[in-house]
Scaffold this active site. Sequence first.
Site, PDB file in Angstrom:
ATOM      1  N   ARG A 138     -10.398   0.687   8.376  1.00  0.00           N
ATOM      2  CA  ARG A 138      -9.893  -0.431   8.303  1.00  0.00           C
ATOM      3  C   ARG A 138     -11.463  -1.662   8.974  1.00  0.00           C
ATOM      4  O   ARG A 138     -10.580  -2.807   9.577  1.00  0.00           O
ATOM      5  CB  ARG A 138      -8.800  -0.128   9.689  1.00  0.00           C
ATOM      6  CG  ARG A 138      -7.392  -0.669   8.805  1.00  0.00           C
ATOM      7  CD  ARG A 138      -6.522  -0.401   9.799  1.00  0.00           C
ATOM      8  NE  ARG A 138      -4.653  -1.201   9.915  1.00  0.00           N
ATOM      9  CZ  ARG A 138      -3.971  -0.519   9.277  1.00  0.00           C
ATOM     10  NH1 ARG A 138      -3.690  -0.278   8.573  1.00  0.00           N
ATOM     11  NH2 ARG A 138      -2.798  -1.304   9.015  1.00  0.00           N
ATOM     12  N   ARG A 191      -0.780  -8.358  13.329  1.00  0.00           N
ATOM     13  CA  ARG A 191      -1.877  -7.558  12.412  1.00  0.00           C
ATOM     14  C   ARG A 191      -1.792  -7.860  11.513  1.00  0.00           C
ATOM     15  O   ARG A 191      -3.541  -7.670  10.879  1.00  0.00           O
ATOM     16  CB  ARG A 191       0.152  -6.846  11.989  1.00  0.00           C
ATOM     17  CG  ARG A 191       0.227  -5.543  12.836  1.00  0.00           C
ATOM     18  CD  ARG A 191       1.375  -5.553  12.417  1.00  0.00           C
ATOM     19  NE  ARG A 191       1.591  -4.413  10.769  1.00  0.00           N
ATOM     20  CZ  ARG A 191       3.116  -4.229  10.740  1.00  0.00           C
ATOM     21  NH1 ARG A 191       4.070  -4.517  11.387  1.00  0.00           N
ATOM     22  NH2 ARG A 191       3.470  -3.640   9.489  1.00  0.00           N
ATOM     23  N   ARG A 196      10.842  -0.322  11.385  1.00  0.00           N
ATOM     24  CA  ARG A 196       9.894   1.016  12.179  1.00  0.00           C
ATOM     25  C   ARG A 196       9.762  -0.767  13.406  1.00  0.00           C
ATOM     26  O   ARG A 196      10.230  -2.320  13.353  1.00  0.00           O
ATOM     27  CB  ARG A 196       8.067   0.077  11.761  1.00  0.00           C
ATOM     28  CG  ARG A 196       8.233   1.073  10.546  1.00  0.00           C
ATOM     29  CD  ARG A 196       6.900   0.863   9.241  1.00  0.00           C
ATOM     30  NE  ARG A 196       5.251   0.001  10.199  1.00  0.00           N
ATOM     31  CZ  ARG A 196       4.308  -0.005   9.476  1.00  0.00           C
ATOM     32  NH1 ARG A 196       4.333   0.171   8.267  1.00  0.00           N
ATOM     33  NH2 ARG A 196       3.502  -0.564   9.689  1.00  0.00           N
ATOM     34  N   LYS A 216       1.037  -0.785   0.107  1.00  0.00           N
ATOM     35  CA  LYS A 216      -0.192   0.293  -0.053  1.00  0.00           C
ATOM     36  C   LYS A 216       0.574   1.277  -0.084  1.00  0.00           C
ATOM     37  O   LYS A 216       0.374   1.919  -0.683  1.00  0.00           O
ATOM     38  CB  LYS A 216      -1.019  -0.038   1.246  1.00  0.00           C
ATOM     39  CG  LYS A 216      -2.316  -1.457   1.619  1.00  0.00           C
ATOM     40  CD  LYS A 216      -2.921  -0.892   2.433  1.00  0.00           C
ATOM     41  CE  LYS A 216      -2.063  -0.664   3.911  1.00  0.00           C
ATOM     42  NZ  LYS A 216      -1.437  -1.902   4.236  1.00  0.00           N
ATOM     43  N   ARG A 265      11.700  -4.975   5.790  1.00  0.00           N
ATOM     44  CA  ARG A 265      11.571  -3.876   5.013  1.00  0.00           C
ATOM     45  C   ARG A 265      12.237  -2.429   5.487  1.00  0.00           C
ATOM     46  O   ARG A 265      12.978  -2.524   7.422  1.00  0.00           O
ATOM     47  CB  ARG A 265      10.647  -2.947   5.144  1.00  0.00           C
ATOM     48  CG  ARG A 265       9.817  -1.454   4.972  1.00  0.00           C
ATOM     49  CD  ARG A 265       7.981  -1.698   5.455  1.00  0.00           C
ATOM     50  NE  ARG A 265       7.730  -2.093   6.302  1.00  0.00           N
ATOM     51  CZ  ARG A 265       5.981  -1.977   6.190  1.00  0.00           C
ATOM     52  NH1 ARG A 265       5.404  -1.834   5.624  1.00  0.00           N
ATOM     53  NH2 ARG A 265       5.737  -2.623   7.378  1.00  0.00           N
TER      54      ARG A 265
HETATM   55  P1  AP5 Z   1       4.837  -1.329   1.933  1.00  0.00           P
HETATM   56  O1  AP5 Z   1       4.676  -0.686   0.751  1.00  0.00           O
HETATM   57  O2  AP5 Z   1       5.310  -0.796   2.823  1.00  0.00           O
HETATM   58  O3  AP5 Z   1       2.930  -2.319   2.406  1.00  0.00           O
HETATM   59  P2  AP5 Z   1       2.030  -2.198   3.268  1.00  0.00           P
HETATM   60  O4  AP5 Z   1       1.227  -2.706   2.305  1.00  0.00           O
HETATM   61  O5  AP5 Z   1       2.564  -0.266   3.089  1.00  0.00           O
HETATM   62  O6  AP5 Z   1       2.437  -2.765   5.137  1.00  0.00           O
HETATM   63  P3  AP5 Z   1       2.444  -1.538   5.941  1.00  0.00           P
HETATM   64  O7  AP5 Z   1       3.075  -2.951   6.853  1.00  0.00           O
HETATM   65  O8  AP5 Z   1       2.643  -0.557   5.923  1.00  0.00           O
HETATM   66  O9  AP5 Z   1       0.649  -2.467   6.524  1.00  0.00           O
HETATM   67  P4  AP5 Z   1       0.078  -2.142   7.532  1.00  0.00           P
HETATM   68  O10 AP5 Z   1      -2.043  -1.606   7.136  1.00  0.00           O
HETATM   69  O11 AP5 Z   1       0.076  -2.992   8.500  1.00  0.00           O
HETATM   70  O12 AP5 Z   1       0.470  -0.502   8.776  1.00  0.00           O
HETATM   71  P5  AP5 Z   1       0.204   0.450   9.040  1.00  0.00           P
HETATM   72  O13 AP5 Z   1       0.869   1.931   8.841  1.00  0.00           O
HETATM   73  O14 AP5 Z   1      -0.938   0.243   7.544  1.00  0.00           O
HETATM   74  O15 AP5 Z   1       5.698  -2.942   1.592  1.00  0.00           O
HETATM   75  C1  AP5 Z   1       5.937  -3.693   2.483  1.00  0.00           C
HETATM   76  C2  AP5 Z   1       7.682  -3.986   1.729  1.00  0.00           C
HETATM   77  O16 AP5 Z   1       7.754  -4.178   0.875  1.00  0.00           O
HETATM   78  C3  AP5 Z   1       8.850  -2.982   1.249  1.00  0.00           C
HETATM   79  O17 AP5 Z   1       9.687  -3.305   1.502  1.00  0.00           O
HETATM   80  C4  AP5 Z   1       8.695  -2.890   0.079  1.00  0.00           C
HETATM   81  O18 AP5 Z   1       9.932  -1.980  -0.655  1.00  0.00           O
HETATM   82  C5  AP5 Z   1       8.087  -4.679  -0.609  1.00  0.00           C
HETATM   83  N1  AP5 Z   1       7.143  -4.317  -1.679  1.00  0.00           N
HETATM   84  C6  AP5 Z   1       6.613  -3.719  -1.824  1.00  0.00           C
HETATM   85  N2  AP5 Z   1       5.579  -4.292  -3.022  1.00  0.00           N
HETATM   86  C7  AP5 Z   1       5.929  -4.607  -3.110  1.00  0.00           C
HETATM   87  C8  AP5 Z   1       6.245  -6.359  -4.631  1.00  0.00           C
HETATM   88  N3  AP5 Z   1       5.111  -5.643  -5.668  1.00  0.00           N
HETATM   89  N4  AP5 Z   1       7.040  -6.969  -4.758  1.00  0.00           N
HETATM   90  C9  AP5 Z   1       8.609  -6.829  -3.574  1.00  0.00           C
HETATM   91  N5  AP5 Z   1       8.424  -6.611  -2.738  1.00  0.00           N
HETATM   92  C10 AP5 Z   1       7.752  -5.238  -2.308  1.00  0.00           C
HETATM   93  O19 AP5 Z   1      -0.313   0.407  10.077  1.00  0.00           O
HETATM   94  C11 AP5 Z   1       0.400   0.421  11.293  1.00  0.00           C
HETATM   95  C12 AP5 Z   1      -0.543   0.600  12.992  1.00  0.00           C
HETATM   96  O20 AP5 Z   1      -1.022   1.602  12.540  1.00  0.00           O
HETATM   97  C13 AP5 Z   1      -1.153  -0.782  13.000  1.00  0.00           C
HETATM   98  O21 AP5 Z   1      -1.106  -2.031  13.015  1.00  0.00           O
HETATM   99  C14 AP5 Z   1      -2.085  -0.111  13.964  1.00  0.00           C
HETATM  100  O22 AP5 Z   1      -1.849  -0.142  15.482  1.00  0.00           O
HETATM  101  C15 AP5 Z   1      -2.182   1.821  13.127  1.00  0.00           C
HETATM  102  N6  AP5 Z   1      -3.068   1.634  12.194  1.00  0.00           N
HETATM  103  C16 AP5 Z   1      -2.678   1.968  11.398  1.00  0.00           C
HETATM  104  N7  AP5 Z   1      -3.981   2.634  10.424  1.00  0.00           N
HETATM  105  C17 AP5 Z   1      -4.789   2.418  10.929  1.00  0.00           C
HETATM  106  C18 AP5 Z   1      -6.778   2.794  11.374  1.00  0.00           C
HETATM  107  N8  AP5 Z   1      -7.268   2.999  10.591  1.00  0.00           N
HETATM  108  N9  AP5 Z   1      -7.261   2.082  12.723  1.00  0.00           N
HETATM  109  C19 AP5 Z   1      -6.872   1.297  13.363  1.00  0.00           C
HETATM  110  N10 AP5 Z   1      -5.243   1.089  13.457  1.00  0.00           N
HETATM  111  C20 AP5 Z   1      -4.558   1.652  12.585  1.00  0.00           C
HETATM  112 MG    MG Z   2       2.015   0.924   4.707  1.00  0.00          MG
END
Ligand code: AP5
Ligand code: MG
Length: 214
Positions: A88, A172, A161, A13, A127
Amino acid sequence: MNIILLGPPGAGKGTQSAGLVERHGMLQLSTGDMLRAAVKAETPVGVKAKAVMDRGELVSDEIVSELIDANLAAMDAGTGAIFDGYPRTEAQAVDLDAILAKHGRTLDHVIELEVNEDALVERITGRFSCAKCGALYHDTANPPAKEGVCDSCGSTEFKRRPDDNEETVRTRMQEYRAKTAPILPGYEARSIVTRVDGMAGIEDVAAAIDGILS
Ligand code: AP5
Ligand code: MG
């Protein structure tokens, strides 16, 4: 154009949002990034959210919906929004409809990045990001062109992170399956969901998303 990028942790994402910002001048609204900024700044929201995020659980709907509302309010009406990691839960999906209506916007697409869960732990534990500009990298799948130097800003400082460890990633993923995946049928009923193969290379995923937006 207002779109949701939906998918489990590590689906890509953030990576795809960054590309959309660059190619189409849209704005990325990542609740994860907003919360991490709040944790770093030790604001009241950040202090509340930190322990929850470290466990891999979800922060309250009220907190994240308020963050989205405030960020949309500050945006130019003509700039498209990419919702990354929001909504979410079903309550957040309801909130988003109300927030969009309030700001005179409509939801155009929900793009689901379909991924094989077995690959996600490896993606997440590999990552890292630029400490200065936030550009995302992966140890093997997406390293900087020159080792130790950020492609985007030239910084040599990187970070990982605190929630990117195997145990937290499992929590997660469970949260995604239990609370986030159930919001899809509601969007399907509105015929705005398109699935993209998130296991393809980063450029191919970007091309598939551009195809949906064109
Ligand atoms: P990346 O693009 O970073 O993946 P992502 O989908 O953004 O994954 P996240 O871990 O950020 O998602 P998340 O939903 O767990 O975390 P968030 O920050 O939203 O890619 C990952 C890796 O893969 C990178 O190294 C990249 O280079 C590689 N990659 C990407 N695409 C690739 C491909 N096609 N091929 C190969 N490699 C690839 O949330 C964190 C925390 O915040 C949550 O756990 C929760 O506690 C809180 N939170 C956030 N939003 C909410 C909400 N709306 N409600 C409640 N709590 C929330
Ligand atoms: Mg992300």
